[in-house]
Design an enzyme around this catalytic site. Sequence first.
Site, PDB file in Angstrom:
ATOM      1  CB  VAL A  31       7.919  -5.104  10.430  1.00  0.00           C
ATOM      2  CG1 VAL A  31       7.897  -5.149   8.917  1.00  0.00           C
ATOM      3  CG2 VAL A  31       6.940  -4.073  10.970  1.00  0.00           C
ATOM      4  NE  ARG A  34      -2.803   0.382   3.383  1.00  0.00           N
ATOM      5  CZ  ARG A  34      -3.451   0.392   4.527  1.00  0.00           C
ATOM      6  NH1 ARG A  34      -4.302  -0.602   4.784  1.00  0.00           N
ATOM      7  NH2 ARG A  34      -3.278   1.349   5.393  1.00  0.00           N
ATOM      8  CE1 TYR A  51       3.280   7.514  11.998  1.00  0.00           C
ATOM      9  CE2 TYR A  51       3.560   9.897  11.999  1.00  0.00           C
ATOM     10  CZ  TYR A  51       3.528   8.688  11.322  1.00  0.00           C
ATOM     11  OH  TYR A  51       3.765   8.660   9.967  1.00  0.00           O
ATOM     12  CB  ILE A 108       2.004  11.246   1.564  1.00  0.00           C
ATOM     13  CG1 ILE A 108       3.350  11.879   1.961  1.00  0.00           C
ATOM     14  CG2 ILE A 108       2.085  10.586   0.185  1.00  0.00           C
ATOM     15  CD1 ILE A 108       3.853  12.998   1.078  1.00  0.00           C
TER      16      ILE A 108
HETATM   17  P1  NAD Z   1      -0.404   2.984   4.570  1.00  0.00           P
HETATM   18  O1  NAD Z   1      -1.236   2.795   5.776  1.00  0.00           O
HETATM   19  O2  NAD Z   1      -1.023   3.150   3.240  1.00  0.00           O
HETATM   20  O3  NAD Z   1       0.682   1.805   4.471  1.00  0.00           O
HETATM   21  C1  NAD Z   1       1.338   1.303   5.599  1.00  0.00           C
HETATM   22  C2  NAD Z   1       1.838  -0.064   5.243  1.00  0.00           C
HETATM   23  O4  NAD Z   1       2.453  -0.638   6.405  1.00  0.00           O
HETATM   24  C3  NAD Z   1       0.727  -1.014   4.812  1.00  0.00           C
HETATM   25  O5  NAD Z   1       1.161  -1.717   3.674  1.00  0.00           O
HETATM   26  C4  NAD Z   1       0.605  -1.965   6.000  1.00  0.00           C
HETATM   27  O6  NAD Z   1       0.206  -3.261   5.626  1.00  0.00           O
HETATM   28  C5  NAD Z   1       2.029  -1.973   6.523  1.00  0.00           C
HETATM   29  N1  NAD Z   1       2.087  -2.416   7.908  1.00  0.00           N
HETATM   30  C6  NAD Z   1       1.456  -1.886   8.977  1.00  0.00           C
HETATM   31  N2  NAD Z   1       1.740  -2.616  10.077  1.00  0.00           N
HETATM   32  C7  NAD Z   1       2.577  -3.611   9.674  1.00  0.00           C
HETATM   33  C8  NAD Z   1       3.214  -4.687  10.351  1.00  0.00           C
HETATM   34  N3  NAD Z   1       3.058  -4.894  11.664  1.00  0.00           N
HETATM   35  N4  NAD Z   1       3.990  -5.523   9.625  1.00  0.00           N
HETATM   36  C9  NAD Z   1       4.154  -5.339   8.301  1.00  0.00           C
HETATM   37  N5  NAD Z   1       3.590  -4.336   7.608  1.00  0.00           N
HETATM   38  C10 NAD Z   1       2.803  -3.492   8.297  1.00  0.00           C
HETATM   39  O7  NAD Z   1       0.521   4.236   4.921  1.00  0.00           O
HETATM   40  P2  NAD Z   1       1.532   5.125   4.065  1.00  0.00           P
HETATM   41  O8  NAD Z   1       0.999   6.485   4.097  1.00  0.00           O
HETATM   42  O9  NAD Z   1       1.915   4.488   2.800  1.00  0.00           O
HETATM   43  O10 NAD Z   1       2.768   5.074   5.082  1.00  0.00           O
HETATM   44  C11 NAD Z   1       4.017   4.473   4.754  1.00  0.00           C
HETATM   45  C12 NAD Z   1       5.052   5.019   5.731  1.00  0.00           C
HETATM   46  O11 NAD Z   1       5.164   6.424   5.539  1.00  0.00           O
HETATM   47  C13 NAD Z   1       4.664   4.814   7.182  1.00  0.00           C
HETATM   48  O12 NAD Z   1       5.820   4.487   7.922  1.00  0.00           O
HETATM   49  C14 NAD Z   1       4.133   6.163   7.607  1.00  0.00           C
HETATM   50  O13 NAD Z   1       4.305   6.372   8.982  1.00  0.00           O
HETATM   51  C15 NAD Z   1       5.012   7.060   6.783  1.00  0.00           C
HETATM   52  N6  NAD Z   1       4.429   8.399   6.577  1.00  0.00           N
HETATM   53  C16 NAD Z   1       3.237   8.573   5.915  1.00  0.00           C
HETATM   54  C17 NAD Z   1       2.739   9.861   5.754  1.00  0.00           C
HETATM   55  C18 NAD Z   1       1.437  10.149   5.052  1.00  0.00           C
HETATM   56  O14 NAD Z   1       0.996  11.299   5.068  1.00  0.00           O
HETATM   57  N7  NAD Z   1       0.800   9.193   4.409  1.00  0.00           N
HETATM   58  C19 NAD Z   1       3.428  10.951   6.276  1.00  0.00           C
HETATM   59  C20 NAD Z   1       4.625  10.728   6.929  1.00  0.00           C
HETATM   60  C21 NAD Z   1       5.123   9.449   7.070  1.00  0.00           C
END
Ligand code: NAD
Length: 248
Positions: A65, A16, A156, A189
Amino acid sequence: MAENESRVALVTGGSRGIGRASVLTLARDGFDVSFCYQSNEEAALSLEKEAQEFGVRVISRKVDVRDAELVRAFVAETEETLAPIDVAVTAAGITRDNPLLLMKDEEWHQVLDVNLDGVYNVCRSVVFSMMKRKSGAIINISSVAGVYGNPTQSNYSASKAGIIGFSRALAKEVGGYGIRANVVAPGFIDTDMTSVLSGGAKEKALAAVPLRRLGRADEVAELVSYLASDKAGYITGSVFQIDGGITL
Ligand code: NAD
């Protein structure tokens, strides 16, 4: 990268959002990719097919993870099936927002376990093989919340700040082995993670973004792929904000 030389990238949270976009961009850029996901096998299989269209090998496994044993086995299987891992991207992450006063212990621990222990588990598992080959690139996904803090996100923000300290320590520790460790800190994002925010919360956040839009996962993935490449050969221990200027 020399022509015909295969290079392997491992991505967590690959099915994702930012992880998914990173799988596709790294595949486009010639990496064989091994990615893990938490639950959605259908999405993972469809992504495998989509990424294979770039002519590279792509495998996926369901791996939590938080589980060090599972992560170790995933890394070992990746190296046996593809080749030694050149690049590790840790995108798996969750939020469990609450003001500190209302925060439940389990919300604190869940977020630290996935976001910080997960990064430790992956880096701990890939680093020895990288050290032996005197080469590697690690890209850990943090957040601007880890740099500046965010109300209702003390768990977080702590986990994402932890990733920064961890990655800088690692960069100093393994730089002599030709391994680079960098951090990408996205702002707001457009992914499933942010789609749960209410319209009001989104509008408020957008008003603070000078570029007046959410970022796209593929924009983050371009930065990830750059840091994975030899073009970034002199960059280590750095934190790259990709946030449309929200922190200005
Ligand atoms: P998302 O929720 O779309 O994807 C998160 C992914 O992590 C998913 O594929 C989920 O299956 C996986 N995941 C969650 N728990 C897990 C576990 N225990 N074991 C294995 N996989 C696991 O979120 P995203 O927006 O794509 O976020 C990706 C990264 O970017 C994250 O670390 C998030 O903190 C970081 N981030 C996102 C944003 C944003 O605005 N979307 C901003 C800053 C940082």
